[in-house]
Design a protein around this motif. Structure first.
Motif, PDB file in Angstrom:
ATOM      1  N   ARG A  97       0.844  -1.211   0.000  1.00  0.00           N
ATOM      2  CA  ARG A  97       0.000   0.000   0.000  1.00  0.00           C
ATOM      3  C   ARG A  97       0.873   1.253   0.000  1.00  0.00           C
ATOM      4  O   ARG A  97       0.616   2.211  -0.746  1.00  0.00           O
ATOM      5  CB  ARG A  97      -0.940   0.001   1.212  1.00  0.00           C
ATOM      6  CG  ARG A  97      -1.916  -1.148   1.242  1.00  0.00           C
ATOM      7  CD  ARG A  97      -3.092  -0.903   2.178  1.00  0.00           C
ATOM      8  NE  ARG A  97      -2.719  -0.640   3.556  1.00  0.00           N
ATOM      9  CZ  ARG A  97      -2.488  -1.574   4.475  1.00  0.00           C
ATOM     10  NH1 ARG A  97      -2.566  -2.860   4.146  1.00  0.00           N
ATOM     11  NH2 ARG A  97      -2.166  -1.261   5.716  1.00  0.00           N
ATOM     12  N   GLU A  98       1.905   1.256   0.835  1.00  0.00           N
ATOM     13  CA  GLU A  98       2.796   2.405   0.908  1.00  0.00           C
ATOM     14  C   GLU A  98       3.480   2.656  -0.431  1.00  0.00           C
ATOM     15  O   GLU A  98       3.541   3.800  -0.907  1.00  0.00           O
ATOM     16  CB  GLU A  98       3.842   2.181   1.998  1.00  0.00           C
ATOM     17  CG  GLU A  98       4.802   3.347   2.170  1.00  0.00           C
ATOM     18  CD  GLU A  98       5.805   3.078   3.274  1.00  0.00           C
ATOM     19  OE1 GLU A  98       5.905   3.900   4.209  1.00  0.00           O
ATOM     20  OE2 GLU A  98       6.506   2.042   3.206  1.00  0.00           O
ATOM     21  N   ALA A  99       4.004   1.599  -1.051  1.00  0.00           N
ATOM     22  CA  ALA A  99       4.679   1.746  -2.343  1.00  0.00           C
ATOM     23  C   ALA A  99       3.717   2.244  -3.408  1.00  0.00           C
ATOM     24  O   ALA A  99       4.073   3.081  -4.249  1.00  0.00           O
ATOM     25  CB  ALA A  99       5.291   0.410  -2.762  1.00  0.00           C
ATOM     26  N   ALA A 100       2.488   1.743  -3.388  1.00  0.00           N
ATOM     27  CA  ALA A 100       1.487   2.177  -4.367  1.00  0.00           C
ATOM     28  C   ALA A 100       1.154   3.650  -4.181  1.00  0.00           C
ATOM     29  O   ALA A 100       1.033   4.405  -5.163  1.00  0.00           O
ATOM     30  CB  ALA A 100       0.226   1.325  -4.235  1.00  0.00           C
ATOM     31  N   VAL A 101       1.001   4.086  -2.944  1.00  0.00           N
ATOM     32  CA  VAL A 101       0.726   5.495  -2.668  1.00  0.00           C
ATOM     33  C   VAL A 101       1.859   6.374  -3.194  1.00  0.00           C
ATOM     34  O   VAL A 101       1.625   7.403  -3.851  1.00  0.00           O
ATOM     35  CB  VAL A 101       0.530   5.731  -1.155  1.00  0.00           C
ATOM     36  CG1 VAL A 101       0.476   7.235  -0.847  1.00  0.00           C
ATOM     37  CG2 VAL A 101      -0.742   5.063  -0.662  1.00  0.00           C
ATOM     38  N   GLN A 102       3.086   5.988  -2.904  1.00  0.00           N
ATOM     39  CA  GLN A 102       4.235   6.774  -3.341  1.00  0.00           C
ATOM     40  C   GLN A 102       4.315   6.861  -4.863  1.00  0.00           C
ATOM     41  O   GLN A 102       4.651   7.909  -5.424  1.00  0.00           O
ATOM     42  CB  GLN A 102       5.515   6.180  -2.762  1.00  0.00           C
ATOM     43  CG  GLN A 102       5.616   6.358  -1.247  1.00  0.00           C
ATOM     44  CD  GLN A 102       6.698   5.514  -0.600  1.00  0.00           C
ATOM     45  OE1 GLN A 102       7.156   4.516  -1.176  1.00  0.00           O
ATOM     46  NE2 GLN A 102       7.115   5.890   0.591  1.00  0.00           N
ATOM     47  N   SER A 103       3.973   5.763  -5.536  1.00  0.00           N
ATOM     48  CA  SER A 103       4.001   5.779  -7.001  1.00  0.00           C
ATOM     49  C   SER A 103       2.862   6.617  -7.564  1.00  0.00           C
ATOM     50  O   SER A 103       3.038   7.311  -8.565  1.00  0.00           O
ATOM     51  CB  SER A 103       3.944   4.347  -7.534  1.00  0.00           C
ATOM     52  OG  SER A 103       5.194   3.715  -7.347  1.00  0.00           O
ATOM     53  N   LEU A 104       1.706   6.566  -6.938  1.00  0.00           N
ATOM     54  CA  LEU A 104       0.590   7.413  -7.384  1.00  0.00           C
ATOM     55  C   LEU A 104       0.942   8.889  -7.225  1.00  0.00           C
ATOM     56  O   LEU A 104       0.549   9.726  -8.048  1.00  0.00           O
ATOM     57  CB  LEU A 104      -0.678   7.062  -6.612  1.00  0.00           C
ATOM     58  CG  LEU A 104      -1.293   5.701  -6.969  1.00  0.00           C
ATOM     59  CD1 LEU A 104      -2.324   5.292  -5.932  1.00  0.00           C
ATOM     60  CD2 LEU A 104      -1.917   5.747  -8.360  1.00  0.00           C
ATOM     61  N   GLU A 105       1.703   9.203  -6.179  1.00  0.00           N
ATOM     62  CA  GLU A 105       2.186  10.578  -6.030  1.00  0.00           C
ATOM     63  C   GLU A 105       3.132  10.932  -7.171  1.00  0.00           C
ATOM     64  O   GLU A 105       3.029  12.007  -7.775  1.00  0.00           O
ATOM     65  CB  GLU A 105       2.913  10.756  -4.699  1.00  0.00           C
ATOM     66  CG  GLU A 105       3.524  12.146  -4.538  1.00  0.00           C
ATOM     67  CD  GLU A 105       4.372  12.308  -3.295  1.00  0.00           C
ATOM     68  OE1 GLU A 105       5.043  13.348  -3.172  1.00  0.00           O
ATOM     69  OE2 GLU A 105       4.382  11.392  -2.448  1.00  0.00           O
ATOM     70  N   MET A 106       4.071  10.042  -7.480  1.00  0.00           N
ATOM     71  CA  MET A 106       5.020  10.293  -8.564  1.00  0.00           C
ATOM     72  C   MET A 106       4.312  10.482  -9.901  1.00  0.00           C
ATOM     73  O   MET A 106       4.730  11.289 -10.735  1.00  0.00           O
ATOM     74  CB  MET A 106       6.022   9.140  -8.656  1.00  0.00           C
ATOM     75  CG  MET A 106       6.940   9.022  -7.454  1.00  0.00           C
ATOM     76  SD  MET A 106       7.961   7.525  -7.500  1.00  0.00           S
ATOM     77  CE  MET A 106       9.099   7.955  -8.814  1.00  0.00           C
ATOM     78  N   LEU A 107       3.222   9.737 -10.089  1.00  0.00           N
ATOM     79  CA  LEU A 107       2.469   9.820 -11.335  1.00  0.00           C
ATOM     80  C   LEU A 107       1.474  10.978 -11.343  1.00  0.00           C
ATOM     81  O   LEU A 107       0.814  11.220 -12.358  1.00  0.00           O
ATOM     82  CB  LEU A 107       1.724   8.496 -11.588  1.00  0.00           C
ATOM     83  CG  LEU A 107       2.624   7.281 -11.829  1.00  0.00           C
ATOM     84  CD1 LEU A 107       1.811   5.992 -11.822  1.00  0.00           C
ATOM     85  CD2 LEU A 107       3.375   7.422 -13.144  1.00  0.00           C
ATOM     86  N   ARG A 108       1.365  11.673 -10.194  1.00  0.00           N
ATOM     87  CA  ARG A 108       0.441  12.810 -10.066  1.00  0.00           C
ATOM     88  C   ARG A 108      -0.947  12.419 -10.584  1.00  0.00           C
ATOM     89  O   ARG A 108      -1.523  13.077 -11.459  1.00  0.00           O
ATOM     90  CB  ARG A 108       0.962  14.032 -10.830  1.00  0.00           C
ATOM     91  CG  ARG A 108       2.261  14.608 -10.289  1.00  0.00           C
ATOM     92  CD  ARG A 108       2.064  15.188  -8.893  1.00  0.00           C
ATOM     93  NE  ARG A 108       3.193  16.001  -8.461  1.00  0.00           N
ATOM     94  CZ  ARG A 108       4.253  15.535  -7.778  1.00  0.00           C
ATOM     95  NH1 ARG A 108       4.327  14.243  -7.479  1.00  0.00           N
ATOM     96  NH2 ARG A 108       5.223  16.339  -7.409  1.00  0.00           N
ATOM     97  N   ALA A 109      -1.487  11.357  -9.998  1.00  0.00           N
ATOM     98  CA  ALA A 109      -2.732  10.767 -10.486  1.00  0.00           C
ATOM     99  C   ALA A 109      -3.954  11.302  -9.745  1.00  0.00           C
ATOM    100  O   ALA A 109      -4.288  10.803  -8.662  1.00  0.00           O
ATOM    101  CB  ALA A 109      -2.658   9.249 -10.342  1.00  0.00           C
ATOM    102  N   PRO A 110      -4.651  12.290 -10.313  1.00  0.00           N
ATOM    103  CA  PRO A 110      -5.833  12.829  -9.627  1.00  0.00           C
ATOM    104  C   PRO A 110      -6.957  11.815  -9.471  1.00  0.00           C
ATOM    105  O   PRO A 110      -7.768  11.922  -8.545  1.00  0.00           O
ATOM    106  CB  PRO A 110      -6.253  14.005 -10.519  1.00  0.00           C
ATOM    107  CG  PRO A 110      -5.636  13.737 -11.844  1.00  0.00           C
ATOM    108  CD  PRO A 110      -4.373  12.997 -11.567  1.00  0.00           C
TER     109      PRO A 110
END
Length: 276
Positions: free
Chosen positions: A105-118
Motif C-alpha cells: 500500500r505504501e509503495a502504491a501510494v508513493q508511485s501514485l504521487e510520482m504519477l500525479r494521479a488525480p
C-alpha cells in the motif's frame, strides 16, 4: 538518456543483465530473479510498454509471499511503476491500496504521487478513514494502520484541496513524522506560510532523523523562507544541499522574472556554495 554502466547491469553472480533478460526474468519460476528484475527495471527506468504490462501483472503475484503475509515482489513492482512514469499503471496501483500488505500500500501510494494521479484522490482519502483516532500502530508491527505519511504527501503533491479538512487534524498526530507530512501537504494545498514555518520549527527542535525528514519536506515544497534555517540546521551537508536544491527547482525557470524570487534564488545558491 544516460545508459547504465556494465557494472550496474551486472547481478551478484556476474551475469550481465539486459532489459530483455530482466523482462524475461519477471516470468521466471525463480522468485529471487523476479524480485530483482522488478527492482532493476525501475532503477534503470526501462519503460517499454511490455515492461509496464509485466510489472502491472506482478502486482497480483501470489507466489512471492512471506510468512507474515507480505508480498515482496508486489512491493518492488509498485515502486518501479512510479519511476517509469506511465499512467497506464494508475488503476492497478489504486487497486493495490486495498492490499493486505502495508508496504505494498505504501509503495502504491508513493508511485501514485510520482504519477500525479488525480483519479487516485478518492482512494487515497479513504485511507484516512477514522482520522487521527484510527492512525495508531499495528500491534506487533513497526508501522501504523495505514501509510499515513505517504498518503498525506501524495494528497498534497496531487493537489487534493478537497482533502484539506481531513489532513489538518494530522498536524496534531502524536508521531512527529506524520505531523511533518501533514504540514507539508497543508502548505502545498494552501500556500499558507504558517505551515512552512511549522516545518522550520520542527527542524530546529527534532532529533537528527527527524531533521533529515524535515529537510526533505522543505525541499519538496520549495519553501524559500527556510533557506537560512536549512543551511544552519544540525544535519549532514548532503541533506542540506538536497533541500536547498529543492528550493531552487521550485523557482526555475518560470519564476525568475520576479526580481524578489531571483534575489532569493541567488542567496540560496550562495548558501549551497558555502556547504560544498
Amino acid at each position: 538518456m544516460i545508459e547504465p554502466s556494465a557494472e550496474e547491469y551486472s547481478v551478484e553472480n556476474g551475469t550481465q543483465l539486459t532489459p530483455e533478460i530482466a523482462i524475461a526474468n519477471l516470468q521466471s519460476p525463480d522468485l529471487s530473479l523476479r524480485y530483482y528484475a522488478a527492482w532493476w527495471l525501475g532503477k534503470f527506468r526501462i519503460s517499454q510498454p511490455e515492461v509496464v504490462d509485466a510489472l502491472i501483472a506482478a502486482l497480483e503475484d501470489e507466489a512471492d509471499k512471506t510468512e507474515l503475509g507480505g508480498y515482496p515482489l508486489r512491493r518492488n513492482a509498485a515502486r518501479s511503476l512510479g519511476k517509469l512514469g506511465n499512467t497506464k499503471a494508475v488503476p492497478a496501483l489504486i487497486k493495490c491500496l486495498e492490499c493486505s500488505d502495508f508496504y505494498v500500500r505504501e509503495a502504491a501510494v508513493q508511485s501514485l504521487e510520482m504519477l500525479r494521479a488525480p483519479t487516485a484522490i478518492p482512494a487515497l482519502i479513504k485511507l484516512l478513514d477514522g482520522g487521527v483516532s484510527q492512525a495508531v500502530q499495528v500491534p506487533g508491527r513497526p508501522h501504523l494502520a495505514q501509510p499515513y505519511e505517504a498518503v498525506l504527501e501524495a494528497l498534497g503533491a496531487i493537489g487534493a484541496t478537497e482533502a484539506i479538512s481531513l489532513i489538518q487534524p494530522f498536524l496534531k498526530h502524536p508521531v512527529p513524522r506524520v505531523q511533518c507530512s501533514a504540514a507539508r501537504a497543508m502548505y502545498q494545498l494552501t500556500q499558507d506560510t504558517s505551515y512552512g514555518d511549522l516545518l522550520v520549527k520542527m527542524l530546529e527542535a527534532g532529533d537528527l532523523k527527524l531533521r533529515r525528514v524535515v529537510l526533505g519536506d522543505l525541499g519538496a515544497i520549495g519553501y524559500l523562507a527556510a533557506a537560512n534555517a536549512i543551511a544552519q540546521s544540525k544535519a549532514e551537508n548532503s541533506f542540506k544541499l538536497i533541500a536547498l536544491k529543492g528550493l531552487l527547482e521550485h523557482q526555475l525557470p518560470d519564476k525568475f522574472d520576479d526580481v524578489g524570487v531571483a534575489d532569493e534564488a541567488i542567496r540560496v545558491m550562495k548558501l549551497m556554495d558555502s556547504l560544498l
